[in-house]
Design a protein around this motif. Sequence first.
Motif, PDB file in Angstrom:
ATOM      1  N   ASN A 493     -31.734 -11.259  39.020  1.00  0.00           N
ATOM      2  CA  ASN A 493     -32.607 -11.746  37.932  1.00  0.00           C
ATOM      3  C   ASN A 493     -32.285 -13.190  37.596  1.00  0.00           C
ATOM      4  O   ASN A 493     -33.184 -14.014  37.409  1.00  0.00           O
ATOM      5  N   ASP A 521     -26.943 -17.872  33.461  1.00  0.00           N
ATOM      6  CA  ASP A 521     -27.812 -18.734  34.262  1.00  0.00           C
ATOM      7  C   ASP A 521     -28.326 -19.897  33.432  1.00  0.00           C
ATOM      8  O   ASP A 521     -28.122 -19.934  32.211  1.00  0.00           O
ATOM      9  N   ILE A 524     -35.065 -19.792  32.746  1.00  0.00           N
ATOM     10  CA  ILE A 524     -36.152 -19.952  31.763  1.00  0.00           C
ATOM     11  C   ILE A 524     -35.835 -19.304  30.409  1.00  0.00           C
ATOM     12  O   ILE A 524     -36.439 -19.619  29.404  1.00  0.00           O
ATOM     13  N   GLY A 525     -34.916 -18.345  30.406  1.00  0.00           N
ATOM     14  CA  GLY A 525     -34.534 -17.674  29.153  1.00  0.00           C
ATOM     15  C   GLY A 525     -35.601 -16.694  28.668  1.00  0.00           C
ATOM     16  O   GLY A 525     -36.685 -16.574  29.248  1.00  0.00           O
ATOM     17  N   VAL A 526     -35.244 -15.959  27.624  1.00  0.00           N
ATOM     18  CA  VAL A 526     -36.166 -14.952  27.079  1.00  0.00           C
ATOM     19  C   VAL A 526     -36.307 -15.215  25.579  1.00  0.00           C
ATOM     20  O   VAL A 526     -35.311 -15.459  24.894  1.00  0.00           O
ATOM     21  N   ILE A 534     -36.523  -5.966  26.835  1.00  0.00           N
ATOM     22  CA  ILE A 534     -36.421  -6.222  28.285  1.00  0.00           C
ATOM     23  C   ILE A 534     -35.658  -5.135  29.044  1.00  0.00           C
ATOM     24  O   ILE A 534     -35.756  -5.048  30.257  1.00  0.00           O
ATOM     25  N   TYR A 539     -40.838  -3.048  31.536  1.00  0.00           N
ATOM     26  CA  TYR A 539     -41.165  -4.128  30.614  1.00  0.00           C
ATOM     27  C   TYR A 539     -40.834  -5.464  31.262  1.00  0.00           C
ATOM     28  O   TYR A 539     -39.729  -5.691  31.752  1.00  0.00           O
ATOM     29  N   ARG A 540     -41.840  -6.339  31.229  1.00  0.00           N
ATOM     30  CA  ARG A 540     -41.632  -7.676  31.782  1.00  0.00           C
ATOM     31  C   ARG A 540     -42.213  -8.701  30.825  1.00  0.00           C
ATOM     32  O   ARG A 540     -43.271  -8.473  30.245  1.00  0.00           O
ATOM     33  N   VAL A 541     -41.479  -9.816  30.694  1.00  0.00           N
ATOM     34  CA  VAL A 541     -41.969 -10.854  29.765  1.00  0.00           C
ATOM     35  C   VAL A 541     -43.248 -11.467  30.348  1.00  0.00           C
ATOM     36  O   VAL A 541     -44.260 -11.578  29.669  1.00  0.00           O
ATOM     37  N   ASP A 542     -43.153 -11.772  31.611  1.00  0.00           N
ATOM     38  CA  ASP A 542     -44.317 -12.367  32.281  1.00  0.00           C
ATOM     39  C   ASP A 542     -44.593 -11.534  33.526  1.00  0.00           C
ATOM     40  O   ASP A 542     -43.934 -11.678  34.552  1.00  0.00           O
ATOM     41  N   THR A 552     -39.736  -5.398  39.822  1.00  0.00           N
ATOM     42  CA  THR A 552     -40.350  -4.082  39.597  1.00  0.00           C
ATOM     43  C   THR A 552     -40.389  -3.748  38.102  1.00  0.00           C
ATOM     44  O   THR A 552     -41.030  -2.797  37.693  1.00  0.00           O
ATOM     45  N   GLY A 555     -35.224  -3.259  36.988  1.00  0.00           N
ATOM     46  CA  GLY A 555     -33.857  -3.755  37.221  1.00  0.00           C
ATOM     47  C   GLY A 555     -32.938  -3.608  36.011  1.00  0.00           C
ATOM     48  O   GLY A 555     -31.839  -3.035  36.118  1.00  0.00           O
ATOM     49  N   LEU A 556     -33.368  -4.102  34.850  1.00  0.00           N
ATOM     50  CA  LEU A 556     -32.492  -4.053  33.670  1.00  0.00           C
ATOM     51  C   LEU A 556     -32.328  -2.623  33.128  1.00  0.00           C
ATOM     52  O   LEU A 556     -31.272  -2.281  32.591  1.00  0.00           O
ATOM     53  N   ALA A 557     -33.395  -1.795  33.327  1.00  0.00           N
ATOM     54  CA  ALA A 557     -33.284  -0.386  32.903  1.00  0.00           C
ATOM     55  C   ALA A 557     -32.173   0.282  33.708  1.00  0.00           C
ATOM     56  O   ALA A 557     -31.378   1.070  33.168  1.00  0.00           O
ATOM     57  N   PHE A 582     -26.131 -12.492  30.397  1.00  0.00           N
ATOM     58  CA  PHE A 582     -26.145 -11.014  30.356  1.00  0.00           C
ATOM     59  C   PHE A 582     -24.711 -10.551  30.453  1.00  0.00           C
ATOM     60  O   PHE A 582     -23.937 -11.060  31.253  1.00  0.00           O
TER      61      PHE A 582
HETATM   62  P1  ADP Z   1     -37.978  -7.453  36.839  1.00  0.00           P
HETATM   63  O1  ADP Z   1     -37.996  -6.669  38.071  1.00  0.00           O
HETATM   64  O2  ADP Z   1     -39.301  -7.822  36.342  1.00  0.00           O
HETATM   65  O3  ADP Z   1     -37.047  -8.600  36.915  1.00  0.00           O
HETATM   66  P2  ADP Z   1     -36.040  -6.424  35.008  1.00  0.00           P
HETATM   67  O4  ADP Z   1     -35.941  -5.120  34.391  1.00  0.00           O
HETATM   68  O5  ADP Z   1     -34.951  -6.820  35.915  1.00  0.00           O
HETATM   69  O6  ADP Z   1     -37.439  -6.485  35.771  1.00  0.00           O
HETATM   70  O7  ADP Z   1     -36.203  -7.501  33.907  1.00  0.00           O
HETATM   71  C1  ADP Z   1     -37.131  -7.290  32.885  1.00  0.00           C
HETATM   72  C2  ADP Z   1     -37.671  -8.623  32.410  1.00  0.00           C
HETATM   73  O8  ADP Z   1     -36.649  -9.350  31.744  1.00  0.00           O
HETATM   74  C3  ADP Z   1     -38.111  -9.557  33.494  1.00  0.00           C
HETATM   75  O9  ADP Z   1     -39.439  -9.311  33.865  1.00  0.00           O
HETATM   76  C4  ADP Z   1     -37.943 -10.887  32.880  1.00  0.00           C
HETATM   77  O10 ADP Z   1     -39.092 -11.231  32.157  1.00  0.00           O
HETATM   78  C5  ADP Z   1     -36.794 -10.730  31.950  1.00  0.00           C
HETATM   79  N1  ADP Z   1     -35.511 -11.225  32.566  1.00  0.00           N
HETATM   80  C6  ADP Z   1     -34.562 -10.487  33.169  1.00  0.00           C
HETATM   81  N2  ADP Z   1     -33.519 -11.263  33.546  1.00  0.00           N
HETATM   82  C7  ADP Z   1     -33.831 -12.529  33.146  1.00  0.00           C
HETATM   83  C8  ADP Z   1     -33.155 -13.774  33.224  1.00  0.00           C
HETATM   84  N3  ADP Z   1     -31.953 -13.909  33.816  1.00  0.00           N
HETATM   85  N4  ADP Z   1     -33.773 -14.878  32.723  1.00  0.00           N
HETATM   86  C9  ADP Z   1     -34.979 -14.764  32.120  1.00  0.00           C
HETATM   87  N5  ADP Z   1     -35.660 -13.630  32.050  1.00  0.00           N
HETATM   88  C10 ADP Z   1     -35.097 -12.516  32.524  1.00  0.00           C
END
Ligand code: ADP
Length: 593
Positions: A493, A521, A524-526, A534, A539-542, A552, A555-557, A582
Amino acid sequence: MPYKRLLFQIYLTFLVITFISLSTITWFAQNLARDFYLKETSRNLQDSAVLLNDQVLAALSDGQTDLLNTHIIRCDSLTKMRFTVILTNGKVVADSRENPNRMDNHAGRPEVKDAVAGRAGSSKRFSYTVEENLMYVAVPVKQDDKIIAVTRASISINAIEAALSSIINKFIITTIILILIIALIGWLVSRRISAPYEEIFNAIERVAHGDLNFRLNPTKSRVMKNLNEALNKMIVQIDEKIKTINQQSREQQAVLRSMAEGVIAVDSNKNIITMNTAAYKLLGLDMDQVEGRKIKEIVKYKELRKIITHAIKTNELIEDEIIIPPDDRYVQLHGTMLKNENGETIGALVVLNDVTRLRRLEVVRRDFVANVSHEIRTPLTSIKGFIETLLDGAIEEPDTAKRFLKIMIKQSNRLNSIIEDLLTLASIEESEKRQAVQFSKAKINKVIDSALSVCQPRAQNKNIALTVKGDDKIELMMNATLVEQALVNLIDNAVKYSAENTTVEIESVIEKDECVLNVKDQGIGVAKEQLPRIFERFYRVDKARSRTLGGTGLGLAIVKHIAKVHNGRVTVESTVGKGSIFRLILPKIKKAD
Ligand code: ADP
């Protein structure tokens, strides 16, 4: 006061018996004394008259009636008796209180008649001569067995009465003194008899007022001893029973208090019998005492009141659900009839269950299924569209066909990634549920190295430097494969959401018995408001950016679940445009020697 009543009852009975018996005895005694005294007086009169007979005979023989008169006057003054000498024809020849010549003929007097007839005669009557009531006794005066006169002695009845009343007065005074003495003794005896009862009455009264912390004192009387012992036993038993009941009630209260389910018991009039703490909390009640109050005064939820009304009437298990504001908690209600040991209805019992978690899980599951379907449908629709276009003739154009096939491969890979991530998530969840995750001691820097080797190619593509720092000797119990997977996801990520030519820093440190793995990192940040979400699945920000980058949304889940199986957690700090940190925190670390 029962004791006082008893004392007076005993004493009064005692007094009445004493009074009646003493009065009767006194009455008989004074009658006897009276008879005896009268008889004695009569005999005295007779004896005195007989004593005079010789003088009378001599005086009559000599005709010296004056001398006789003088003699009897002297005798009168000595004896206080009146003497009269009467001839058989009734003529009075001498009298100690009156001139015989002025006296009428006495032949008709009953005592004189008897004496003339040869026997002693007596009579009581008013004497006109001396004008008072007299008792007379007359005896014959004989000369050669011939009655020649009558000697009569008499005495004032008033004098007799005076003597008698003096005797009777003495009797009465003695009786009164006796009654007083006996009354005093009776009082003491009554008190002695009733005193042990006093103790018993007091004891019973104390028991009636709930005081059981005393015992009756031992007594000498055998009957009272047995009674006291029996009472003491009774008090002990009542005490034990009450203690048992209190204990049971306390236990029942403790059970009710500790129950996660809310319990409300009401009687047939819908008055609250019991309501436990859980019920208070679930219904959001903020009051102390609800016992005895009407349910409708306390609870505003119609469904709950309806269940109670039904449960009192019907012998069925009734179910319903209410949503309680302000945080919309789902509370399931189960109502049943409350019966006593004879099977009679005495009210209703409602059990309240907080099913909020269950309901929310259902929603999460529903959303998850919808999300999965949606996520899978997108690449599938895309693949299907390209296949149809190819079949429609695009296959004839090699360049277009090649481009289409490349896109199809990309979509298939995406599909594959989604399915792989879903499977990983499912397998972690399953192992977590069955507690089947294998833990072994491993060095954290080895895990970091493996994760780096997986992420390195992608980082190189973007010319991103992956740096490692921190304590490289940390060793802890973990599932190395899962921790590596979590690190890969975090580093991946970090690379994905960072611009080219930046740095991603991986750091391992020990903080308060915990191993903290930081992935930092400069990406772009959240945004702050997105941060709590997240870690949710899909759930995805964009969305578009994530998809383009091959994300997908799982990842974070996966990271969150991996942290959870290790009893750890994952946190994030992020500033839009500047980067994110993180933190994967794993507890119970063990440092290598
Ligand atoms: P994805 O497969 O979309 O990365 P994740 O579950 O890993 O799904 O992450 C969920 C969302 O969190 C991402 O879609 C992204 O918007 C945000 N995100 C995760 N890691 C980062 C990061 N290091 N910097 C900025 N945004 C992040």
